[in-house]
Design a protein around this motif. Structure first.
Motif, PDB file in Angstrom:
ATOM      1  N   ARG A 306       6.911  -4.025   4.861  1.00  0.00           N
ATOM      2  CA  ARG A 306       5.676  -3.797   4.117  1.00  0.00           C
ATOM      3  C   ARG A 306       4.779  -2.786   4.828  1.00  0.00           C
ATOM      4  O   ARG A 306       4.107  -1.975   4.204  1.00  0.00           O
ATOM      5  CB  ARG A 306       4.938  -5.134   3.947  1.00  0.00           C
ATOM      6  N   ASN A 307       4.786  -2.867   6.165  1.00  0.00           N
ATOM      7  CA  ASN A 307       3.900  -1.999   6.938  1.00  0.00           C
ATOM      8  C   ASN A 307       4.585  -0.759   7.492  1.00  0.00           C
ATOM      9  O   ASN A 307       3.955   0.038   8.177  1.00  0.00           O
ATOM     10  CB  ASN A 307       3.295  -2.785   8.107  1.00  0.00           C
ATOM     11  N   GLN A 308       5.868  -0.638   7.220  1.00  0.00           N
ATOM     12  CA  GLN A 308       6.604   0.491   7.780  1.00  0.00           C
ATOM     13  C   GLN A 308       6.081   1.795   7.195  1.00  0.00           C
ATOM     14  O   GLN A 308       6.054   1.990   5.987  1.00  0.00           O
ATOM     15  CB  GLN A 308       8.097   0.361   7.491  1.00  0.00           C
ATOM     16  N   VAL A 309       5.667   2.683   8.066  1.00  0.00           N
ATOM     17  CA  VAL A 309       5.128   3.963   7.637  1.00  0.00           C
ATOM     18  C   VAL A 309       6.204   5.030   7.788  1.00  0.00           C
ATOM     19  O   VAL A 309       6.668   5.291   8.901  1.00  0.00           O
ATOM     20  CB  VAL A 309       3.887   4.342   8.484  1.00  0.00           C
ATOM     21  N   LYS A 412      -5.062  -2.670   1.598  1.00  0.00           N
ATOM     22  CA  LYS A 412      -4.903  -3.181   2.961  1.00  0.00           C
ATOM     23  C   LYS A 412      -5.919  -2.601   3.940  1.00  0.00           C
ATOM     24  O   LYS A 412      -6.405  -3.298   4.832  1.00  0.00           O
ATOM     25  CB  LYS A 412      -3.489  -2.861   3.468  1.00  0.00           C
ATOM     26  N   TYR A 441       3.660   3.003  -2.634  1.00  0.00           N
ATOM     27  CA  TYR A 441       2.931   2.694  -1.412  1.00  0.00           C
ATOM     28  C   TYR A 441       2.087   3.898  -1.011  1.00  0.00           C
ATOM     29  O   TYR A 441       2.485   5.058  -1.236  1.00  0.00           O
ATOM     30  CB  TYR A 441       3.886   2.370  -0.259  1.00  0.00           C
ATOM     31  N   TYR A 443       0.019   5.398   2.487  1.00  0.00           N
ATOM     32  CA  TYR A 443      -0.131   5.244   3.929  1.00  0.00           C
ATOM     33  C   TYR A 443      -1.152   6.232   4.457  1.00  0.00           C
ATOM     34  O   TYR A 443      -1.277   7.359   3.957  1.00  0.00           O
ATOM     35  CB  TYR A 443       1.198   5.501   4.646  1.00  0.00           C
ATOM     36  N   LYS A 447      -0.745   3.401   8.908  1.00  0.00           N
ATOM     37  CA  LYS A 447      -0.882   2.071   8.320  1.00  0.00           C
ATOM     38  C   LYS A 447      -0.673   2.136   6.805  1.00  0.00           C
ATOM     39  O   LYS A 447      -0.925   3.166   6.172  1.00  0.00           O
ATOM     40  CB  LYS A 447      -2.267   1.480   8.595  1.00  0.00           C
ATOM     41  N   LEU A 448      -0.229   0.999   6.267  1.00  0.00           N
ATOM     42  CA  LEU A 448      -0.176   0.848   4.818  1.00  0.00           C
ATOM     43  C   LEU A 448      -1.596   0.610   4.327  1.00  0.00           C
ATOM     44  O   LEU A 448      -2.284  -0.299   4.800  1.00  0.00           O
ATOM     45  CB  LEU A 448       0.719  -0.334   4.445  1.00  0.00           C
ATOM     46  N   SER A 450      -2.464   0.846   0.704  1.00  0.00           N
ATOM     47  CA  SER A 450      -2.441   0.216  -0.619  1.00  0.00           C
ATOM     48  C   SER A 450      -1.024   0.234  -1.167  1.00  0.00           C
ATOM     49  O   SER A 450      -0.174   1.018  -0.726  1.00  0.00           O
ATOM     50  CB  SER A 450      -3.395   0.924  -1.593  1.00  0.00           C
ATOM     51  N   GLU A 451      -0.778  -0.648  -2.121  1.00  0.00           N
ATOM     52  CA  GLU A 451       0.528  -0.714  -2.759  1.00  0.00           C
ATOM     53  C   GLU A 451       0.366  -1.234  -4.176  1.00  0.00           C
ATOM     54  O   GLU A 451      -0.608  -1.931  -4.501  1.00  0.00           O
ATOM     55  CB  GLU A 451       1.485  -1.607  -1.976  1.00  0.00           C
TER      56      GLU A 451
END
Length: 464
Positions: A306-309, A412, A441, A443, A447-448, A450-451
């Motif tokens: 989910r947070n992988q940029v 986020k 997504y 970034y 950082k993430l 919004s999605e």
């Protein structure tokens, strides 16, 4: 790239459930890409599906037990270990009862069945979680602990200490998954006599016999117990071998108990739902600690995904600059919210927007503390996705894109002036009749932010 695999054709096995004593027919069937391992209860109305997922573990007494919406799958660990050991990613397992057949208490017969029908590659990349840091789980009550550390391949070591004279400390190691079929698969489940007595007395081991479980005798057998065992196993005579196990079985390995515990670890960790690349070290493993560890890793993987940029070379010449974008999109400043397209394929698109203080929306949106509105982040995602869908038609200038649905929107982190926004949109399903269903997504700053799940449709403009 390692491709996903399934089996070439279906195959069935019949057996009895160790704890229920029920006869069961189990059928392995080929499955599509990204299916994973799923169980289907064909004996129940609607033939409910239960995924091999650690989050469905509800009980680990005498085995791993899954439950989804009231539907049970009992003791799947030996079958799961066989699927992993045969390097199969996607398979459907149909059952006409809740418990999988115990066979001889190992994975041997399941491996033989899978090898008989053969394994085939599929047109999709295998998902592998590469362990980068040490991850551990400890059961304080028992002292059991499982740790995974970085490695260039998947390997497992199991260390067990049963604290009895008949079966003390044992170790077993699988250096790579290719060893499973020849070194681990035929290691059978086992029980101590004192456990067996309690299980029999409580009616919890109705399908057991001397051919599907090694019984270690860790106490003196009274005449009464001996008679009970004869009756339970339907044998005229039962005796204890010099190595401390009940007769009718010969150990395959001196450390068969440790090897079977390793087999259980492999089966239980398949419930992570993703192959892992790392070295697993299990000290006194059991189904509870195994499945808790699987849940922990599955959660870590989900958070990291989910947070992988994604990383992109922002200095590289873009695939589309602002002029190329305007040739595809009907939007124009101040409502054109994408500056560059960095990647574009049949299934995904990556776009970029530089957020500056002179954006027109900052005039009225918190001018004293400017923050990019979330709705405009979603709009920018949609415009990026619009490039993907419009790239599928020969005359994009004659189409307009309309939202059909927006789901699962999450914000986020704040987006501020000076940030560089990266938008990544992936198709959830193929584009059909101009309808595009995407996971998007955004970034910024590593950082993430919004999605959202977006659905849009392109409509051709009628020319009068």
């Amino acid at each position: 790239m390692v491709k996903q695999t399934t089996i070439a054709q279906e195959i069935s096995l019949t057996g009895v459930g160790l704890h229920t004593g029920q006869n069961v027919v189990m059928t392995f069937k080929p499955a599509p890409v990204n299916n994973g391992i799923t169980f289907v209860r064909v004996d129940l109305e609607g033939q409910p599906i239960i995924e091999a997922d650690a989050n469905y573990v509800v009980n680990t007494q005498r085995g791993t037990n899954l439950e989804k919406l009231g539907v049970m799958i009992q003791t799947p660990e030996h079958v799961l270990a066989a699927v992993v050991g045969c390097d199969v990613d996607n398979v459907i397992i149909e059952l006409n009862a809740s418990e999988l057949p115990i066979m001889d208490g190992s994975s041997k017969y399941f491996v033989e069945a899978l090898e008989k029908v053969g394994i085939v590659e599929q047109e999709a990349q295998r998902k592998i979680y590469v362990v980068k840091d040490v991850i551990s789980y400890t059961d304080e009550a028992t002292g059991s602990e499982i740790t995974v550390i970085p490695s260039d391949h998947y390997c497992v070591t199991a260390m067990v200490d049963f604290g009895t004279k008949v079966l003390g400390t044992q170790n077993a190691t699988m250096k790579n998954i290719a060893e499973f079929k020849t070194e681990i698969a035929d290691s059978r489940t086992f029980s101590f006599l004192h456990e067996l007595e309690a299980l029999l007395n409580n009616g919890l081991i109705k399908g057991g016999d001397l051919n599907n479980a090694i019984v270690y005798v860790d106490k003196e057998i009274s005449p009464e117990t001996m008679e009970n065992l004869k009756k339970a196993f339907n044998k005229d005579e039962i005796s204890v071998k010099p190595n401390g196990i009940l007769d009718n079985l010969t150990l395959h390995y001196p450390n068969e108990a440790a090897r079977h515990k390793l087999l259980d670890v492999i089966g239980d960790l398949s419930l992570i739902g993703t192959r892992i690349q790392g070295k697993v070290i299990a000290n006194k493993p059991g189904h509870f600690v195994n499945t808790q560890f699987a849940k922990k890793i599955a959660k870590i993987i989900k958070i990291e995904e989910r947070n992988q940029v994604p990383t992109y070379d922002l200095n590289k010449e873009p695939l589309l600059d602002i002029h190329g974008i305007m040739n595809l999109l009907p939007h124009r400043p101040p409502f054109l919210l994408v500056d560059k397209i960095l990647e574009l394929s049949e299934t995904h698109v990556v776009g970029l927007k530089n957020v500056t203080m002179n954006e027109p929306f900052f005039v009225g949106h918190f001018p004293g503390a400017p923050v990019m509105p979330g709705v405009l982040q979603i709009e920018a995602m949609a415009q990026t996705g619009g490039i993907l869908i419009l790239s599928t038609v020969p005359d994009p200038e004659n189409y307009l894109t309309y939202f059909m649905k927006i789901d699962n929107v999450k914000f986020k982190n704040k987006v501020l002036p000076g940030d560089t926004l990266i938008f990544k949109c992936d198709l959830i399903s193929p584009i059909r009749r101009g309808v595009c269903h995407m996971q998007a997504y955004a970034y910024a700053n590593g950082k993430l932010v919004s999605e959202a799940e977006l659905m849009a449709q392109i409509v051709k403009v009628k020319n009068d």
